[in-house]
Design a protein around this motif. Structure first.
Motif, PDB file in Angstrom:
ATOM      1  N   ILE A 243      -8.104   0.482  -1.345  1.00  0.00           N
ATOM      2  CA  ILE A 243      -8.166   1.947  -1.474  1.00  0.00           C
ATOM      3  C   ILE A 243      -6.860   2.504  -2.035  1.00  0.00           C
ATOM      4  O   ILE A 243      -6.874   3.435  -2.847  1.00  0.00           O
ATOM      5  N   SER A 244      -5.718   1.936  -1.644  1.00  0.00           N
ATOM      6  CA  SER A 244      -4.446   2.452  -2.174  1.00  0.00           C
ATOM      7  C   SER A 244      -4.336   2.191  -3.674  1.00  0.00           C
ATOM      8  O   SER A 244      -3.841   3.043  -4.417  1.00  0.00           O
ATOM      9  N   VAL A 245      -4.816   1.041  -4.126  1.00  0.00           N
ATOM     10  CA  VAL A 245      -4.792   0.728  -5.566  1.00  0.00           C
ATOM     11  C   VAL A 245      -5.738   1.660  -6.315  1.00  0.00           C
ATOM     12  O   VAL A 245      -5.396   2.178  -7.384  1.00  0.00           O
ATOM     13  N   LEU A 246      -6.920   1.897  -5.762  1.00  0.00           N
ATOM     14  CA  LEU A 246      -7.891   2.776  -6.424  1.00  0.00           C
ATOM     15  C   LEU A 246      -7.393   4.213  -6.485  1.00  0.00           C
ATOM     16  O   LEU A 246      -7.533   4.879  -7.519  1.00  0.00           O
ATOM     17  N   VAL A 247      -6.817   4.690  -5.394  1.00  0.00           N
ATOM     18  CA  VAL A 247      -6.288   6.066  -5.382  1.00  0.00           C
ATOM     19  C   VAL A 247      -5.161   6.197  -6.391  1.00  0.00           C
ATOM     20  O   VAL A 247      -5.086   7.181  -7.132  1.00  0.00           O
ATOM     21  N   PHE A 248      -4.281   5.206  -6.465  1.00  0.00           N
ATOM     22  CA  PHE A 248      -3.179   5.234  -7.424  1.00  0.00           C
ATOM     23  C   PHE A 248      -3.682   5.206  -8.859  1.00  0.00           C
ATOM     24  O   PHE A 248      -3.126   5.871  -9.741  1.00  0.00           O
ATOM     25  N   SER A 249      -4.723   4.431  -9.117  1.00  0.00           N
ATOM     26  CA  SER A 249      -5.194   4.267 -10.496  1.00  0.00           C
ATOM     27  C   SER A 249      -5.654   5.593 -11.106  1.00  0.00           C
ATOM     28  O   SER A 249      -5.511   5.789 -12.314  1.00  0.00           O
ATOM     29  N   PHE A 250      -6.207   6.489 -10.294  1.00  0.00           N
ATOM     30  CA  PHE A 250      -6.719   7.758 -10.821  1.00  0.00           C
ATOM     31  C   PHE A 250      -5.602   8.583 -11.485  1.00  0.00           C
ATOM     32  O   PHE A 250      -5.693   8.890 -12.679  1.00  0.00           O
ATOM     33  N   PRO A 251      -4.530   8.949 -10.773  1.00  0.00           N
ATOM     34  CA  PRO A 251      -3.468   9.713 -11.457  1.00  0.00           C
ATOM     35  C   PRO A 251      -2.687   8.874 -12.470  1.00  0.00           C
ATOM     36  O   PRO A 251      -2.159   9.416 -13.439  1.00  0.00           O
ATOM     37  N   GLU A 252      -2.622   7.557 -12.251  1.00  0.00           N
ATOM     38  CA  GLU A 252      -1.908   6.698 -13.202  1.00  0.00           C
ATOM     39  C   GLU A 252      -2.520   6.822 -14.597  1.00  0.00           C
ATOM     40  O   GLU A 252      -1.827   7.056 -15.578  1.00  0.00           O
TER      41      GLU A 252
ATOM     42  N   VAL B 190       1.010  10.304  -5.104  1.00  0.00           N
ATOM     43  CA  VAL B 190       1.383  11.714  -4.921  1.00  0.00           C
ATOM     44  C   VAL B 190       2.340  12.162  -6.020  1.00  0.00           C
ATOM     45  O   VAL B 190       2.154  13.225  -6.632  1.00  0.00           O
ATOM     46  N   LEU B 191       3.355  11.345  -6.292  1.00  0.00           N
ATOM     47  CA  LEU B 191       4.340  11.719  -7.314  1.00  0.00           C
ATOM     48  C   LEU B 191       3.701  11.832  -8.702  1.00  0.00           C
ATOM     49  O   LEU B 191       3.949  12.806  -9.430  1.00  0.00           O
ATOM     50  N   ILE B 192       2.881  10.864  -9.057  1.00  0.00           N
ATOM     51  CA  ILE B 192       2.236  10.913 -10.376  1.00  0.00           C
ATOM     52  C   ILE B 192       1.242  12.070 -10.447  1.00  0.00           C
ATOM     53  O   ILE B 192       1.120  12.712 -11.497  1.00  0.00           O
ATOM     54  N   ALA B 193       0.553  12.358  -9.358  1.00  0.00           N
ATOM     55  CA  ALA B 193      -0.385  13.489  -9.354  1.00  0.00           C
ATOM     56  C   ALA B 193       0.342  14.806  -9.618  1.00  0.00           C
ATOM     57  O   ALA B 193      -0.177  15.681 -10.320  1.00  0.00           O
ATOM     58  N   LEU B 194       1.543  14.953  -9.086  1.00  0.00           N
ATOM     59  CA  LEU B 194       2.335  16.170  -9.347  1.00  0.00           C
ATOM     60  C   LEU B 194       2.732  16.253 -10.819  1.00  0.00           C
ATOM     61  O   LEU B 194       2.644  17.328 -11.435  1.00  0.00           O
ATOM     62  N   VAL B 195       3.142  15.128 -11.379  1.00  0.00           N
ATOM     63  CA  VAL B 195       3.480  15.095 -12.811  1.00  0.00           C
ATOM     64  C   VAL B 195       2.230  15.394 -13.637  1.00  0.00           C
ATOM     65  O   VAL B 195       2.273  16.167 -14.599  1.00  0.00           O
ATOM     66  N   ASP B 196       1.108  14.801 -13.238  1.00  0.00           N
ATOM     67  CA  ASP B 196      -0.157  15.043 -13.944  1.00  0.00           C
ATOM     68  C   ASP B 196      -0.528  16.519 -13.958  1.00  0.00           C
ATOM     69  O   ASP B 196      -0.972  17.040 -14.980  1.00  0.00           O
ATOM     70  N   ALA B 197      -0.377  17.180 -12.809  1.00  0.00           N
ATOM     71  CA  ALA B 197      -0.722  18.600 -12.737  1.00  0.00           C
ATOM     72  C   ALA B 197       0.074  19.394 -13.766  1.00  0.00           C
ATOM     73  O   ALA B 197      -0.487  20.244 -14.481  1.00  0.00           O
TER      74      ALA B 197
ATOM     75  N   SER C 261       0.825  -1.208   0.000  1.00  0.00           N
ATOM     76  CA  SER C 261       0.000   0.000   0.000  1.00  0.00           C
ATOM     77  C   SER C 261       0.856   1.254   0.000  1.00  0.00           C
ATOM     78  O   SER C 261       0.536   2.228  -0.688  1.00  0.00           O
ATOM     79  N   GLU C 262       1.955   1.227   0.757  1.00  0.00           N
ATOM     80  CA  GLU C 262       2.828   2.410   0.847  1.00  0.00           C
ATOM     81  C   GLU C 262       3.370   2.802  -0.530  1.00  0.00           C
ATOM     82  O   GLU C 262       3.501   3.987  -0.834  1.00  0.00           O
ATOM     83  N   HIS C 263       3.713   1.801  -1.357  1.00  0.00           N
ATOM     84  CA  HIS C 263       4.193   2.083  -2.713  1.00  0.00           C
ATOM     85  C   HIS C 263       3.134   2.831  -3.505  1.00  0.00           C
ATOM     86  O   HIS C 263       3.434   3.788  -4.224  1.00  0.00           O
ATOM     87  N   PHE C 264       1.897   2.384  -3.379  1.00  0.00           N
ATOM     88  CA  PHE C 264       0.807   3.022  -4.128  1.00  0.00           C
ATOM     89  C   PHE C 264       0.544   4.443  -3.630  1.00  0.00           C
ATOM     90  O   PHE C 264       0.296   5.343  -4.428  1.00  0.00           O
ATOM     91  N   TRP C 265       0.601   4.656  -2.309  1.00  0.00           N
ATOM     92  CA  TRP C 265       0.345   6.003  -1.780  1.00  0.00           C
ATOM     93  C   TRP C 265       1.412   6.989  -2.241  1.00  0.00           C
ATOM     94  O   TRP C 265       1.100   8.083  -2.711  1.00  0.00           O
TER      95      TRP C 265
END
Length: 192
Positions: free
Chosen positions: A147-156, A18-25, A10-14
Motif C-alpha cells: 500500500i505504501s508503494v501504491l500510494v507513493f506511485s500516484f503522486p510520483e 505527502v511531499l510529492i503531493a504538495l509539489v504536485d498541487a 514504508s515510512e520513506h514512501f509515506w
C-alpha cells in the motif's frame, strides 16, 4: 550505484508521498493557469513526442543507476543496454495520446484530468510490478508495504507527467515563436 544495504521502508514512501503531493498541487495549479483547454487540445503530438523523449531519458538514467539494486531482479540483462529504449518511447507516447484523448472527453479541467489519469496508470503499473514482477521481493524494497508503494506511485507519476506536460507546452510555444519569427524574417527579406 547504490550500496547493497540500501533499503526503502514504508515510512520513506509515506513521507515522500505527502511531499510529492504538495509539489504536485503547486505544479498542477501552475499548469491549469498556463494551459487553458484550447491550448491543451493543441498539445496532442507535442505531448506524445515529449513523453517519448523524457521517459526514455528517465528510463535510461534509472536503468543505469538502479540496475544492480533493482531492475536486474526482473528485467533481462539486455534491458540495461538499450532495452528501455525498445519499450519506453512507444509505450509512453501511447500513454500520452490516450491520457490526452480521455482528458478532452471526460468532465472537468483537461490538465487536472490528464494528471489524474497519469496517477491512475501508475497505480496499475505498480500493481503489476508488485504482484506480477514481485518487486517487493527485491532486497531494496523488501521492507516496504504494497500500500505504501501504491500510494507513493500516484503522486510520483503525476510529478513526472506534470514535467512532461509543461515541457510539451513550452516546446509548442517555442516552435510557434520560431515559425512566426521565420515568417516575419522571410517577409522582411523581400524588397518592397
Amino acid at each position: 550505484m547504490l550500496p547493497g544495504y540500501f533499503q526503502l521502508r514504508s515510512e520513506h514512501f509515506w513521507v515522500s508521498s505527502v511531499l510529492i503531493a504538495l509539489v504536485d498541487a503547486a505544479l498542477v495549479l501552475l499548469l491549469v493557469w498556463r494551459i487553458k483547454p484550447a491550448h491543451f487540445r493543441e498539445l496532442k503530438w507535442p505531448l506524445a513526442g515529449t513523453a517519448a523523449i523524457l521517459w526514455s531519458i528517465f528510463g535510461v538514467v534509472l536503468g543505469f543507476t538502479f540496475w544492480d539494486s533493482y531492475y536486474q531482479y526482473f528485467f533481462p540483462a539486455w534491458f540495461r543496454y538499450g532495452g528501455f529504449l525498445f519499450l519506453v518511447p512507444v509505450s509512453f507516447a501511447l500513454f500520452a495520446l490516450v491520457f490526452h484523448w480521455l482528458a478532452l472527453r471526460l468532465p472537468g479541467i483537461p490538465v487536472v484530468t490528464f494528471c489524474f489519469l497519469a496517477g491512475l496508470e501508475s497505480v496499475l503499473a505498480h500493481l503489476w510490478g508488485i504482484y506480477g514482477l514481485r518487486i517487493l521481493e527485491v532486497p531494496m524494497l523488501e521492507n516496504a508495504s504494497p500500500i505504501s508503494v501504491l500510494v507513493f506511485s500516484f503522486p510520483e507519476y503525476i510529478f513526472y507527467w506534470c514535467v512532461i506536460l509543461g515541457a510539451a507546452a513550452l516546446f509548442q510555444k517555442g516552435w510557434q515563436w520560431f515559425r512566426e519569427g521565420r515568417r516575419i524574417t522571410t517577409r522582411n527579406s523581400y524588397p518592397h
